[in-house]
Design a protein around this motif. Structure first.
Motif, mmCIF file in Angstrom:
data_model
loop_
_atom_site.group_PDB
_atom_site.id
_atom_site.type_symbol
_atom_site.label_atom_id
_atom_site.label_comp_id
_atom_site.label_asym_id
_atom_site.label_seq_id
_atom_site.Cartn_x
_atom_site.Cartn_y
_atom_site.Cartn_z
ATOM 1 N N MET A 1 29.238 46.684 -3.535
ATOM 2 C CA MET A 1 30.338 47.277 -4.309
ATOM 3 C C MET A 1 29.943 47.452 -5.773
ATOM 4 S SD MET A 1 32.260 47.951 -1.890
ATOM 5 C CE MET A 1 33.605 48.701 -2.758
ATOM 6 N N ALA B 1 26.216 52.915 2.820
ATOM 7 C CA ALA B 1 25.831 51.652 3.428
ATOM 8 C C ALA B 1 25.180 51.827 4.795
ATOM 9 C CB ALA B 1 27.060 50.750 3.543
ATOM 10 N N LEU C 1 26.283 37.195 3.481
ATOM 11 C CA LEU C 1 27.129 38.340 3.796
ATOM 12 C C LEU C 1 28.124 38.615 2.666
ATOM 13 C CD1 LEU C 1 27.907 40.527 5.808
ATOM 14 C CD2 LEU C 1 29.494 38.893 6.834
ATOM 15 N N THR D 1 26.325 40.086 -0.211
ATOM 16 C CA THR D 1 25.916 41.451 0.091
ATOM 17 C C THR D 1 27.079 42.416 -0.120
ATOM 18 O OG1 THR D 1 24.254 40.694 1.672
ATOM 19 C CG2 THR D 1 25.006 42.968 1.903
ATOM 20 N N VAL D 2 28.244 42.047 0.362
ATOM 21 C CA VAL D 2 29.428 42.898 0.178
ATOM 22 C C VAL D 2 29.705 43.085 -1.314
ATOM 23 C CG1 VAL D 2 31.944 43.002 0.482
ATOM 24 C CG2 VAL D 2 30.468 42.347 2.398
ATOM 25 N N ASP D 3 29.711 41.989 -2.070
ATOM 26 C CA ASP D 3 29.956 42.078 -3.513
ATOM 27 C C ASP D 3 28.894 42.938 -4.186
ATOM 28 O OD1 ASP D 3 32.142 40.414 -3.267
ATOM 29 O OD2 ASP D 3 31.067 38.612 -3.915
ATOM 30 N N SER E 1 37.935 48.374 -6.047
ATOM 31 C CA SER E 1 36.583 47.951 -6.423
ATOM 32 C C SER E 1 36.529 47.564 -7.892
ATOM 33 C CB SER E 1 35.579 49.073 -6.157
ATOM 34 O OG SER E 1 35.598 49.436 -4.802
ATOM 35 N N LEU F 1 31.601 46.489 9.218
ATOM 36 C CA LEU F 1 31.684 46.108 7.816
ATOM 37 C C LEU F 1 31.135 47.200 6.905
ATOM 38 C CD1 LEU F 1 32.414 43.860 5.812
ATOM 39 C CD2 LEU F 1 30.102 42.997 6.081
ATOM 40 N N LEU F 2 29.964 47.727 7.238
ATOM 41 C CA LEU F 2 29.363 48.762 6.398
ATOM 42 C C LEU F 2 30.184 50.051 6.423
ATOM 43 C CD1 LEU F 2 25.575 48.171 7.074
ATOM 44 C CD2 LEU F 2 26.934 47.433 5.108
ATOM 45 N N PHE G 1 39.132 41.649 5.527
ATOM 46 C CA PHE G 1 37.748 41.689 6.005
ATOM 47 C C PHE G 1 37.514 40.619 7.072
ATOM 48 C CE2 PHE G 1 36.321 44.003 2.063
ATOM 49 C CZ PHE G 1 35.768 45.089 2.734
ATOM 50 N N LEU H 1 32.996 49.476 4.054
ATOM 51 C CA LEU H 1 32.578 49.562 2.654
ATOM 52 C C LEU H 1 32.395 51.009 2.219
ATOM 53 C CD1 LEU H 1 30.028 46.625 2.342
ATOM 54 C CD2 LEU H 1 32.397 46.703 1.550
#
Length: 195
Positions: A163, A174, A155, A158-160, A103, A89-90, A72, A93
């Motif tokens: 998921m 996303a 950020l 947000t990613v965590d 995941s 990034l989105l 990432f 995801l």
């Protein structure tokens, strides 16, 4: 103890076998036998290379998390600006399904870290390294030092969170989140005191 090439290869096979098992069976259900069978080695080799199954799982899961986050961070570094990075990034995801083994492995690892101090320390170091890389990228794209650190934490969280939410809501995409996330991460260029 210095491992030979063969010993290092066996150790790596055990680590590689443990990672998907964490996601498939759950942290607490992974056994020495399961890992040895998946790796195609004798059970005794698990304890030869690792003091316990927990030690093996800590090494495997944190190594996996480090590799995932490094990917990432490297992809982020290739993006020309914050809006492009958010889109990239989105989109990345969205490539993970709700039942994706990666995941699940990450979710299991976070949960186990709340109970295992050694894992918590190791995983925190991995996440801290990721946030530092992201903060550096954000500084190069207009954020001040303190703001970049806070934005990197935001950020990563947000990613965590996305998921984890995907596990509850499989169809969660996303793409609709790009606008709000861009606004949160784009540095404020207005002068101090401006309305």
């Amino acid at each position: 103890m210095r491992e030979t090439g063969r010993g290092q290869a066996t150790r790596q096979r055990l680590l590689d076998a443990a990672v998907p098992l964490i996601g498939e069976a759950g942290w607490g259900a992974v056994t020495t036998r399961m890992v040895a069978e998946r790796a195609g080695v004798n059970q005794a080799l698990v304890h030869y290379h690792f003091g316990s199954v927990t030690e093996l799982l800590v090494a495997a899961s944190t190594g996996f998390a480090r590799q995932l986050l490094a990917g990432f961070a490297a992809g982020l570094a290739e993006q020309p600006d914050v809006p492009a990075a958010v889109e990239w990034l989105l989109a990345g995801l969205d490539g993970y399904a709700d039942d994706d083994p990666a995941s699940r492995t990450v979710s299991e690892t976070y949960l186990a870290a709340s109970r295992l101090p050694a894992l918590r320390v190791e995983l925190a170091a991995v996440v801290d390294d990721f946030r530092a890389e992201v903060a550096g990228w954000l500084r190069r794209h207009g954020h001040g030092a303190d703001e970049a650190s806070a934005a990197a934490t935001l950020l990563a969280a947000t990613v965590d969170g996305l998921m984890l939410h995907r596990g509850l809501e499989p169809g969660l995409g996303a793409a609709g989140l790009a606008g709000p996330l861009r606004r949160l991460l784009t540095p404020d260029t207005a002068p101090e005191g401006a309305p």
